[in-house]
Design a protein around this motif. Structure first.
Motif, PDB file in Angstrom:
ATOM      1  N   PRO A 226       0.682  -1.157  -0.076  1.00 58.57           N
ATOM      2  CA  PRO A 226      -0.258  -0.113   0.090  1.00 58.57           C
ATOM      3  C   PRO A 226       0.830   1.265   0.069  1.00 58.57           C
ATOM      4  O   PRO A 226       0.209   2.535   0.573  1.00 58.57           O
ATOM      5  N   ASP A 227       2.044   1.359  -0.319  1.00 63.12           N
ATOM      6  CA  ASP A 227       2.859   2.597  -0.456  1.00 63.12           C
ATOM      7  C   ASP A 227       2.170   3.470  -1.554  1.00 63.12           C
ATOM      8  O   ASP A 227       1.845   2.944  -2.859  1.00 63.12           O
ATOM      9  N   ASP A 228       2.152   4.755  -1.341  1.00 63.69           N
ATOM     10  CA  ASP A 228       1.200   5.634  -2.224  1.00 63.69           C
ATOM     11  C   ASP A 228       2.344   5.837  -3.408  1.00 63.69           C
ATOM     12  O   ASP A 228       1.356   6.150  -4.242  1.00 63.69           O
ATOM     13  N   HIS A 229       3.363   5.945  -3.197  1.00 62.62           N
ATOM     14  CA  HIS A 229       4.199   6.237  -4.545  1.00 62.62           C
ATOM     15  C   HIS A 229       4.333   5.310  -5.447  1.00 62.62           C
ATOM     16  O   HIS A 229       4.145   5.300  -6.694  1.00 62.62           O
ATOM     17  N   SER A 234      -2.310   4.793  -3.598  1.00 61.35           N
ATOM     18  CA  SER A 234      -3.082   5.689  -4.301  1.00 61.35           C
ATOM     19  C   SER A 234      -4.106   5.153  -5.265  1.00 61.35           C
ATOM     20  O   SER A 234      -4.817   6.309  -5.778  1.00 61.35           O
ATOM     21  N   TRP A 235      -4.177   3.945  -5.439  1.00 61.36           N
ATOM     22  CA  TRP A 235      -5.201   3.369  -6.205  1.00 61.36           C
ATOM     23  C   TRP A 235      -6.617   3.164  -5.398  1.00 61.36           C
ATOM     24  O   TRP A 235      -6.364   2.940  -4.422  1.00 61.36           O
ATOM     25  N   THR A 236      -7.658   3.221  -6.112  1.00 57.74           N
ATOM     26  CA  THR A 236      -8.927   2.697  -5.302  1.00 57.74           C
ATOM     27  C   THR A 236      -9.012   1.314  -5.623  1.00 57.74           C
ATOM     28  O   THR A 236      -8.405   0.615  -6.309  1.00 57.74           O
ATOM     29  N   TYR A 283      -6.661  -8.040   1.302  1.00 59.35           N
ATOM     30  CA  TYR A 283      -5.398  -8.560   1.919  1.00 59.35           C
ATOM     31  C   TYR A 283      -4.135  -7.594   1.622  1.00 59.35           C
ATOM     32  O   TYR A 283      -3.560  -7.451   2.710  1.00 59.35           O
ATOM     33  N   LEU A 284      -4.018  -7.430   0.392  1.00 55.98           N
ATOM     34  CA  LEU A 284      -2.935  -6.378   0.076  1.00 55.98           C
ATOM     35  C   LEU A 284      -2.904  -5.003   0.795  1.00 55.98           C
ATOM     36  O   LEU A 284      -1.814  -4.560   1.347  1.00 55.98           O
TER      37      LEU A 284
END
Length: 528
Positions: A226-229, A234-236, A283-284
């Motif tokens: 779940p890293d934003d970059h 940043s994905w829905t 889960y991810l």
């Protein structure tokens, strides 16, 4: 998620597909069990590694290029001489769960038993039942090419001691049923870490760099934490599910799947239920976000005179636009594209060199790199990955481009055989309309008028075939009838076939708009 290194160096292991008929040895068996096994082997994308070139499904002899040599995969049909016909259910489970073959020898970890050990015994039984239902195919396994000392299986005890612990998946009592279902799929049959873990040699262990991204068979499997970059932060959820199901997502965020991931989607993920795909995403989301490189250490190119800028303007900007935003629904955006910004540049390099077929409503991408030098490809790759707000490591070893050029072989690059027409309705329509003959001796300046005349009838004859299937089918047909034509002796073939594919796409999408124009042969439109 499939690994090209993913399955077995022993005499008969796992594989399957939802397309195989329930016949042969399975007659009279529990059809519900077989049906469940069919779905489970689809979740594992087992057919990918157990179907050789031009061979029958599951009959083996697919060459796995691994760090220890070339491993030929075994025959998984229930043939008694060359397949699983003489394997008992217990022997199969031991291989699946413990990584030990029928003869008691250790299996190479190219077979993902470090993941499959997490599969329940009941599910392993269903998989075994499904494999026994397949039609037997007699296909002796070819010899693997594994040099000393790796061909000594007893030496695998060291790897097993350090990196393998057998045991079924244990649900987290503090997590929801959906998250636990997703964990069972991601950590088990899906063996996502086989490609997406940073350190492949350590298997499914705590030292693997879990799901943080890594190189697999010359492609970069991106960070899916779940890293934003660099990951999916940043994905829905809708975007991630759509990507897993189709290879693209609303908003152009991740671009279009290519390489091994494309095959995984086509053969496995697209055939899973929406509930299971959502569970995998759930889960991810629970995993620790990982930054696979530090943005502060990245060399940025957000200036017009940056290395690669001129190359980008010459080869890429006509489609992806100078600002990297592409054309929504037609050309994927490069700006903000998380796949483009992965730690490794391999996927971008491979797509530039090999092109991409039309997918998910997007135009095909010509193999523009075939007309570029290695230095130009390296420069434009760095530029794409570090412009418009993108941030990614620059290429430290320019030899990566040369190495990739030697490996990438595609029809669009002109260094591989012409593809077959994948959709049967399109193939029948091409034959019924005499399209192949109409494409013979076709000069580039005649692409638009000829296709304008052909496409309406062809599309009508092709029934429910998608525009993607028509584009790819026509491009393959054009390749077969025109590749050696003297008309193209003075033009690079990758540019000719790339131009043809994009004219087909343009005519299908906007026939009136493009009726009086021709795609410039020097601009090679498409996707980078």
């Amino acid at each position: 998620m499939r690994s090209l290194l993913a399955l077995a160096a022993t005499s008969g292991l796992l594989a399957g597909t939802v397309l195989a008929p329930a016949t042969g040895l399975a007659q009279g068996a529990d059809q519900d069990l077989i049906k469940r096994g069919e779905y489970l082997v689809t979740a594992g994308d087992c057919v990918a590694c157990h179907t050789g070139p031009e061979g029958k499904k599951f009959a083996g002899n697919y060459a796995l290029n691994t760090p220890i040599g070339t491993i030929m995969t075994p025959n998984l049909t229930p043939d008694r001489e060359t397949g699983l016909g003489n394997w008992t259910e217990e022997e199969f489970y031991r291989a699946f769960h413990d990584g030990i073959g029928k003869d008691g020898s250790y299996l190479y970890p190219a077979f993902p038993f470090a993941w499959y050990t997490k599969v329940t015994r009941d599910d392993a039984k269903a998989i075994y039942a499904y494999l026994r239902s397949l039609e037997p195919v007699n296909n002796p396994r070819k010899d693997s090419q594994i040099p000393f000392p790796f061909n000594v299986r007893t030496a695998l005890i060291t790897w097993r001691t350090a990196f393998f612990t057998a045991g079924e998946f244990k649900p987290d009592p503090n997590a929801s049923a959906e998250v636990n279902r997703g964990g069972y799929l991601v950590e088990g049959l899906g063996h996502c870490g086989m490609c997406h873990n940073e350190n492949k040699i350590v298997g499914n262990s705590g030292l693997a760099g879990k799901l943080g991204g890594g190189v697999i068979d010359g492609w970069y499997a991106p960070n899916i934490t779940p890293d934003d970059h660099q990951g999916i932060g940043s994905w829905t959820d809708e975007q991630v599910v759509s990507y897993l199901k189709t290879g693209s997502a609303p908003g152009n965020k991740p671009g279009v799947a290519a390489g091994p991931m494309r095959q995984t989607i086509e053969e496995s993920l697209s055939r899973l239920t929406d509930a299971d795909l959502k569970a995998m995403v759930a889960y991810l989301r629970t995993q620790k976000a990982k930054e696979t490189y530090r943005v502060k250490d990245v060399q940025a190119f957000n200036q017009p005179n940056a290395p690669g800028a001129a190359v980008y303007l010459s080869y890429c900007s006509s489609c992806h636009k100078p600002d990297g935003r592409g054309v929504e629904g037609a050309i994927p955006a490069l700006a903000g594209n998380t796949s483009v910004q992965s730690a490794g540049p391999q996927t971008v390099i491979n797509v530039v060199l090999g092109g991409l077929a039309a997918r998910n409503g997007y135009a095909s991408m010509p193999a523009v790199g075939q007309g570029m030098t290695d230095q130009q490809i390296a420069d434009v790759t760095d530029y794409i990955r570090n412009s418009w707000g993108n941030n990614a490591p620059v290429i430290s070893d320019k030899g990566q481009v040369s190495e990739a050029r030697g490996k990438i072989q595609t029809m669009l690059a002109g260094n591989a055989p012409c593809s077959t027409v994948g959709n049967s309705d399109v193939a029948k329509a091409i034959e019924a309309t005499g399209t192949a003959d109409a494409l013979k001796n076709l000069k580039q300046d005649a692409f638009i008028p000829r296709l304008s005349a052909l496409l309406p009838k062809l599309k009508s004859e092709a029934g429910g075939a998608s525009d993607d299937e028509i584009v790819n089918g026509l491009t393959a047909t054009f390749c077969k009838v025109a590749r050696e034509t003297n008309f193209y002796a003075d033009a690079p073939w990758h540019a000719v076939i790339g131009s043809f594919g994009n004219v087909v796409y343009s005519q299908l999408k906007s026939p009136e708009k493009h009726a009086g124009t021709q795609v410039p042969t020097g601009s090679t439109p498409g996707r980078n």
